[in-house]
Design an enzyme around this catalytic site. Structure first.
Site: not given
Ligand code: SAM
Ligand code: GLN
Length: 314
Positions: A106, A213-214
């Site tokens: 991401f 930030n899931p």
């Molecule tokens: N924290 C970072 C940021 O804010 O840029 C990444 C946020 S990104 C929206 C969500 C992250 O959650 C991804 O890296 C994804 O691999 C991870 N993820 C997805 N499902 C997950 C789970 N069940 N447990 C832990 N991490 C998970």
């Molecule tokens: N803000 C992101 C997007 O729309 C989504 C991030 C997220 O799922 N945590 O591209």
């Protein structure tokens, strides 16, 4: 300029100056209906030559090596295919730091800078806490724990993180970024699903704060995401179940077991999810009090902070 004449210019010269390349990038991207053709051409060349944008304008006449010229053509071609700029250059600035990015992980967003600012403000409100232990769920490229650690390291405060992600690729990148910003000794990266790696430890840990930030994109919003995001970024980092709320349900339900009394839960969410998340808290989390929501730079609702009540009986 038509496609042919652009290609002719490219074939004719493997050695161009900065001004020619800027013009080339802009023309090719404009033809591809890119609304930001000029600024993207500037950004790509600025990363490639490792020069500030102003230095590009002041040195338009300077020649660029044939190797870099060729790379620039390749980068413009990649951008034309829709590949996000951050995957092409390999970088994204976040809170003033140049984070490495990589395909399959991401790309950090500016919205998340607000969440980090709120966490920093929160920690600064408790100067008497000399040592803090925080948890980041879904660490991605590591921007949240790294920017928070790096900020407090400069202030001489000991802020430590556990940072969890399911993606091996993300964890490798996050570890590299932690090394780059000298935070590797303050962040313990763990692979697994949300709280699972913590449950597998043979001791229980309580945190001063849990941050996430899931993935929060709903099925409906997925279809409307720009191609650039939907095609090129990892879906498992974005998709949060039918309504985009699956991760919040789990995090809100499980957090009390991992939070110290008075500890905080800080979550980013999608701009239409505020009421759903408040409701989730009301219905499932009577351990939480003082629920505060905040907006992003574009005035969209974007996140929530709540505190675990201070009594031990939860
Ligand atoms: N924290 C970072 C940021 O804010 O840029 C990444 C946020 S990104 C929206 C969500 C992250 O959650 C991804 O890296 C994804 O691999 C991870 N993820 C997805 N499902 C997950 C789970 N069940 N447990 C832990 N991490 C998970
Ligand atoms: N803000 C992101 C997007 O729309 C989504 C991030 C997220 O799922 N945590 O591209």
């Amino acid at each position: 300029m038509d496609n042919c004449s652009i290609n002719k210019t490219v074939e004719k010269t493997d050695k161009q100056n900065i001004g020619d390349l800027l013009h080339f990038g802009k023309a090719v991207l404009e033809q591809n209906s890119n609304q930001n053709a000029e600024s993207e051409s500037i950004l790509l060349l600025s990363y490639l030559l490792n020069k500030e944008k102003s230095a590009l304008f002041l040195n338009r006449h300077l020649p660029v090596s044939p190797y870099k010229t060729k790379r620039f053509y390749e980068w413009v071609e990649q951008r034309k295919k829709g590949i996000p700029i951050q995957y092409i250059t390999g970088f994204q600035n976040f809170m003033g730091l140049e984070f490495e990015t990589s395909e399959g992980v991401f790309i950090p967003r500016s919205e998340t800078e607000i969440l980090v600012e709120k966490i920093i403000e929160l920690i600064e409100m408790f100067p008497e806490k000399k040592r803090l232990s925080l948890l980041d769920l879904g660490a991605g490229s590591g921007v949240i724990p790294i920017t928070v650690c790096s900020f407090f390291q400069k202030k001489g405060r000991d802020v430590n993180f556990y940072a969890v992600d399911v993606s091996e690729k993300a964890l490798r990148l996050a570890a590299k970024n932690a090394q780059k910003f000298h935070c590797q000794n303050h962040i313990n990266f763990m692979k697994g699903e949300l709280f699972t790696p913590l449950k597998e430890l043979n001791r229980s840990i309580l945190f001063d704060g849990i941050i996430s930030n899931p993935p929060y994109i709903s099925h409906r919003d997925w279809k409307n995401l720009p191609d650039e995001v939907r095609i090129f970024e990892p879906p498992e980092a974005l998709l949060g179940g039918e309504k985009g709320l699956d991760f919040y349900q789990k995090i809100i339900r499980e957090s009390p077991k991992f939070l110290k009394p008075g500890g905080f839960l800080a979550l980013e969410f999608g701009h239409r999810q505020k009421n759903d998340i408040k409701q989730l808290i009301t219905e499932n989390a009577n351990y939480l009090q003082k629920v505060i929501t905040f907006r992003d730079y574009y005035h969209n609702d974007r996140g929530i902070i709540a505190f675990k009540n201070s009594s031990e009986n939860n």
